[in-house]
Write an enzyme that holds these catalytic residues in place. Structure first.
Site: not given
Ligand code: TXE
Length: 480
Positions: A173, A248, A282, A384
């Site tokens: 997906k 991840e 990232c 983040e």
């Protein structure tokens, strides 16, 4: 309007419930296509197709599986321009970036794992005169791959290619925010002659289609890239089902600039590591620590570089900064800019939404933003942001900067800038970070283990690590 379809059992099919979701072009804020709003019923169809394809696919010689993957790589290269345009439209990234990074890397992922499967070996442990122990690595079976929106085709293929190479069948997906190139990949898989059911691509939201993949009992492993909160939720769901997990997740990466480095190169590369893809990678460095003797000169040159960045329509050739991925994400990043002010930061550049004229009037554009004067333990320096926002902080000693670099819950990537080789290695080893770049950034060799420590994830992708993840080792002992 463009209507995308799922790719199940070798065919493009409508979702079972017949419902679709709008998908928006970030540069304009306008709906440009609709995608299947897939439900657990669509995932069930995909799993059935994958299970049916598995016995033949897993028994195919690695060389033949590899040949098909290399064929897909060739088709991705053939359609590079079309795919780059689609990625830019869908994600808001500059077309030049999609053309030079995203799409070439997607092709490399297939080419790399297409050939890697033929070099994959398992271990033998010989006990002199007693026994021969050897390990067989069986494909895991049907696996799920769930990917994010920041590097859509790049990260989607980074998961799918090793799974297929290892002999698994896949239900995948893409992010509902960036579905277009995954749909185009479906067409290329059909053209390449990939057997029906080997790869199935289901579009839709995380809570519906994504959750159904994670919960499906026949799916043996989940390879996921995305936010840390979603990763934690997936781990909670998959753990009682004893699924193998590769996660991840996020990062809050430090750039450490020592005074003895090649400063011009450090400034140039820090600009890239701060603002490439609007800071939505990232691996982007968002906390820049600079040794005090060179702080002012770094700051001046860095800000000159920021002022020179061209922000505009991602489809224009000269654009270096496009739109961020969505209105919700724009708001999130603006919220952190507001927080940086509240936490006492001094704004050195940017800080505002940009309203472009013409075609991009409704787009989600943001100025590249730089703050200084923020404590290393404040929220802006700990959480983040995943946008074009960085902080500059001076440091005095190696111990001090290492403590700050390691102070977040994340541990994905770090860069170290120095000409002192001994220090470079010493600092690299002391960083709690899955990846350390010395005097470079985003330099990738697909054979190296890729992944993070702490809340940046579990497991490693890349090279043999990925092939190991998608296989189940079986130890066999023969008494001599
Ligand atoms: O990602 P999500 P979001 C970070 C970044 C960003 C934050 C949130 O900080 O601001 O995460 O982003 C699917 N079961 N990163 O919310 O939700 C979803 O459909 C199964 C870092 O957009 O993690 C999509 O395909 N799947 C990052 C994928 O997960 C689910 C890249 C990622 O979406 C699901 C992206 C569920 N319950 C964001 N819920 C990186 N590490 O590169 C969602 N998904």
């Amino acid at each position: 309007m463009l209507q995308l379809q799922n790719y199940i059992n070798g065919q493009l099919v409508a979702p079972v419930a017949g419902t679709y979701l709008p998908t928006i072009e970030p540069a304009t804020g306008q709906v440009y296509a609709e995608i299947p709003d897939s439900s657990p019923a669509d995932v069930a169809r995909a799993v059935t197709a994958a299970e049916a394809a598995l016995p033949t696919w897993r028994m195919l010689p690695a060389e033949e599986r590899g040949r098909l993957l290399v064929r897909i790589a060739e088709l991705l290269e053939r359609d590079l321009e079309l795919l780059a345009q689609a990625e830019s439209l869908d994600n808001g990234k500059p077309v030049s970036l999609a053309r030079t990074v995203d799409i070439p890397r997607a092709a490399s992922n297939f080419a790399f794992f297409g050939t890697a499967a033929q070099h994959f070996a398992s271990e033998t442990h010989f006990q002199e005169g007693v026994a021969l122990n050897y390990t067989v690595r069986h494909p895991l079976g049907v696996v799920g791959c769930i990917s994010p929106w920041n590097l859509p085709l790049y990260l989607f293929t980074w998961k799918i290619a090793p799974a297929l190479a290892a002999g698994c069948c896949v239900v995948a997906k893409p992010s509902e925010l960036t579905p277009y190139t995954a749909f185009l990949l479906s067409n290329l898989c059909i053209e390449a002659g990939l057997p029906a059911g080997v790869l199935n691509i289901v579009h839709g939201t995380g809570p519906s289609a994504g959750q159904a993949i994670v919960e499906h009992p026949a799916i043996k492993a989940i390879s996921f890239t995305g936010g840390t909160a979603t990763g934690a939720h997936i781990a909670r769901t998959a753990a009682p089902l004893f699924k193998k997990l590769s996660l991840e997740l996020g990062g809050k990466n430090p750039n450490i600039i020592f005074a003895d480095c090649n400063l011009a190169e450090a400034v140039r590369t820090s600009l890239r590591s701060s603002f490439s893809n609007q800071g939505q990678i990232c691996l982007c460095g968002s906390r820049i620590f600079i040794e005090r003797p060179v702080y002012e000169v770094f700051k001046t040159e860095f800000l000159q570089g920021v002022a020179g960045l061209t922000i505009g329509d991602p489809q224009e050739e000269g654009t270096q900064q496009g739109a961020v991925v969505s209105e919700a994400h724009l708001r999130k990043v603006l919220g952190y800019i507001e927080l940086a002010h509240q936490e006492g930061g001094t704004l050195l550049a940017g800080g505002q939404r940009i309203e472009l004229k013409g075609r991009c009037a409704g787009g989600y554009f943001l100025q590249p933003t730089v703050f200084e004067g923020l404590r290393p333990d404040c929220r802006v320096n700990q959480e983040e942001i995943f946008g074009p926002v960085v902080t500059l902080t001076p440091f005095d000693t190696e111990e001090e900067v290492l403590a700050w670099a390691n102070s977040t819950e994340y541990g994905l990537a770090a860069t170290v800038w120095t000409s002192n080789l001994t220090r470079a290695h010493r600092v690299a080893h002391a960083l709690h970070s899955g990846i350390v770049w010395i005097n470079t950034w985003m330099h990738r060799d697909l054979r190296t283990p890729f992944g993070g420590m702490k809340n940046s994830g579990v497991g490693r992708e890349g090279g043999l690590e990925a092939l190991r993840f998608f296989t189940e080792p079986q130890s066999i002992t023969l008494k001599l």
